[in-house]
Design an enzyme around this catalytic site. Structure first.
Site, short mmCIF file in Angstrom:
data_model
loop_
_atom_site.label_atom_id
_atom_site.label_comp_id
_atom_site.label_asym_id
_atom_site.label_seq_id
_atom_site.Cartn_x
_atom_site.Cartn_y
_atom_site.Cartn_z
N ASN A 9 0.88 -1.17 0.00
CA ASN A 9 0.00 0.00 0.00
C ASN A 9 0.91 1.22 0.00
OD1 ASN A 9 -1.77 2.07 0.45
ND2 ASN A 9 -2.41 1.39 2.50
N LYS A 11 0.19 4.22 -0.23
CA LYS A 11 -0.43 5.41 0.35
C LYS A 11 -0.16 6.62 -0.56
CE LYS A 11 -0.20 3.19 4.80
NZ LYS A 11 -0.13 3.28 6.24
N HIS A 95 -9.54 1.37 4.85
CA HIS A 95 -8.27 1.56 5.55
C HIS A 95 -8.49 2.51 6.74
CE1 HIS A 95 -4.16 2.64 6.46
NE2 HIS A 95 -3.80 1.54 5.83
N GLU A 97 -6.84 4.88 7.78
CA GLU A 97 -6.62 6.30 7.44
C GLU A 97 -7.85 6.90 6.75
OE1 GLU A 97 -2.89 5.57 5.50
OE2 GLU A 97 -2.03 5.06 7.45
N GLU A 167 -5.46 -4.69 10.52
CA GLU A 167 -4.45 -3.65 10.71
C GLU A 167 -4.73 -2.90 12.00
OE1 GLU A 167 -2.52 -2.66 6.60
OE2 GLU A 167 -3.99 -1.15 7.15
N GLY A 173 2.51 2.45 10.78
CA GLY A 173 3.47 3.54 10.63
C GLY A 173 4.18 3.93 11.91
N SER A 212 3.43 -2.03 10.29
CA SER A 212 4.88 -2.10 10.53
C SER A 212 5.49 -3.46 10.18
CB SER A 212 5.21 -1.70 11.97
OG SER A 212 4.83 -0.36 12.21
P1 13P Z 1 3.00 0.50 7.67
O1 13P Z 1 3.49 -0.82 7.10
O2 13P Z 1 3.74 1.68 7.16
O3 13P Z 1 2.91 0.43 9.16
O4 13P Z 1 1.50 0.68 7.13
C1 13P Z 1 0.62 -0.38 7.23
C2 13P Z 1 -0.60 -0.05 6.45
O5 13P Z 1 -1.35 0.84 6.80
C3 13P Z 1 -0.84 -0.82 5.22
O6 13P Z 1 -2.10 -0.55 4.72
#
Ligand code: 13P
Length: 258
Positions: A9, A11, A95, A97, A167, A173, A212
């Protein structure tokens, strides 16, 4: 058998130049890794570039969001039909976010999921609790609520057309990965919840872990019986990291159905 899936992803990261470099590194490196599946979910403007770069490869294309409506006067929206037009196989829905920063409710996520399946895309449905929710002991209830919203709208059999990604918000992150045991516990709960209605469907359901994941912890996570791969954020932007995670998926044993 559930084969492992590793999806990147990206982002809101990338540029024409950096994407080209990343995809040019991934395609030949992942080509021999035939035991697992791979995908990258790219920002909308780069779908055409990625579609072109991935043509003929074993890396599938995905998007990160889809509009909950079919088409028409929805300024800024991108429909499921448009994603299918660009050769997307996957689309991330719900997601954290999108839920927490852009205010998407369970109902909106359920509409997006329905749009994706109606257009034969595979939704990667994200579920997961915040730190406060984990600390107050409601992780399973939160995940169940997020899942139930989709099942209520699309029906249980629709889960056969999707991938779930657990997640935990506190692990995204932050560099703070869930332990393999923590991930396994929630994945097993999700599978058991589906199995209560349809055992076979539950056995086939791919449940990815995200939060992560790095080259250094992927193998331990993928060794868990109910972890069917990963949804990778930051580490999907570095070719060497992402390739190493994909190799860990390729090396992991396929989960044999009970
Ligand atoms: P990270 O791997 O940067 O923690 O992000 C995970 C994520 O949100 C994947 O959709």
């Amino acid at each position: 058998m559930r084969a492992k899936l590793v999806a990147g992803n990206w982002k809101m990261s990338g540029s024409l130049a950096s994407n080209q470099e990343l995809l040019a590194a991934l395609v030949p490196a992942l080509a021999p890794l035939a035991r697992a599946s791979y995908a990258v979910c790219v920002p909308f403007p780069y779908l055409a570039q990625a579609q072109h770069a991935l043509r003929g490869s074993n890396v599938a294309l995905g998007a990160q969001d889809v509009c909950q409506f079919d088409g028409g006067a929805y300024t800024g929206g991108v429909s499921a039909a448009m994603l299918a037009d660009f050769g997307c196989r996957y689309v991330i829905v719900g997601h954290s976010e999108r839920r927490n920063v852009f205010g998407e409710t369970d109902d909106v996520v359920a509409l997006k999921f329905a749009q994706a399946t109606q257009h034969r895309l595979t939704p990667i449905l994200c579920v997961g609790e915040t730190l406060a929710e984990r600390e107050s002991g409601v992780t399973e209830a939160v995940v169940a609520r997020q899942l139930d919203a989709v099942v209520k709208r699309s029906g249980l059999p629709a889960l056969a057309q999707c991938v779930i990604a657990y997640e935990p918000v506190w692990a995204i992150g932050t560099g703070k990965t869930a332990t393999p045991q923590q991930a396994q516990e929630v994945h097993a709960h999700i599978r058991a919840r589906v199995a209560a209605s349809d055992r076979r469907l539950a056995d086939e359901l791919a449940i990815l872990y995200g939060g992560s994941v790095k080259a250094a912890n992927a193998a331990q996570l993928f060794a868990m019986p109910d972890v069917d791969g990963g949804l990778i954020g930051g580490a999907s932007l570095a070719a060497d990291q992402f390739i190493a995670i994909c190799r860990a998926a390729q090396a992991a044993r396929e989960t044999v159905r009970a």
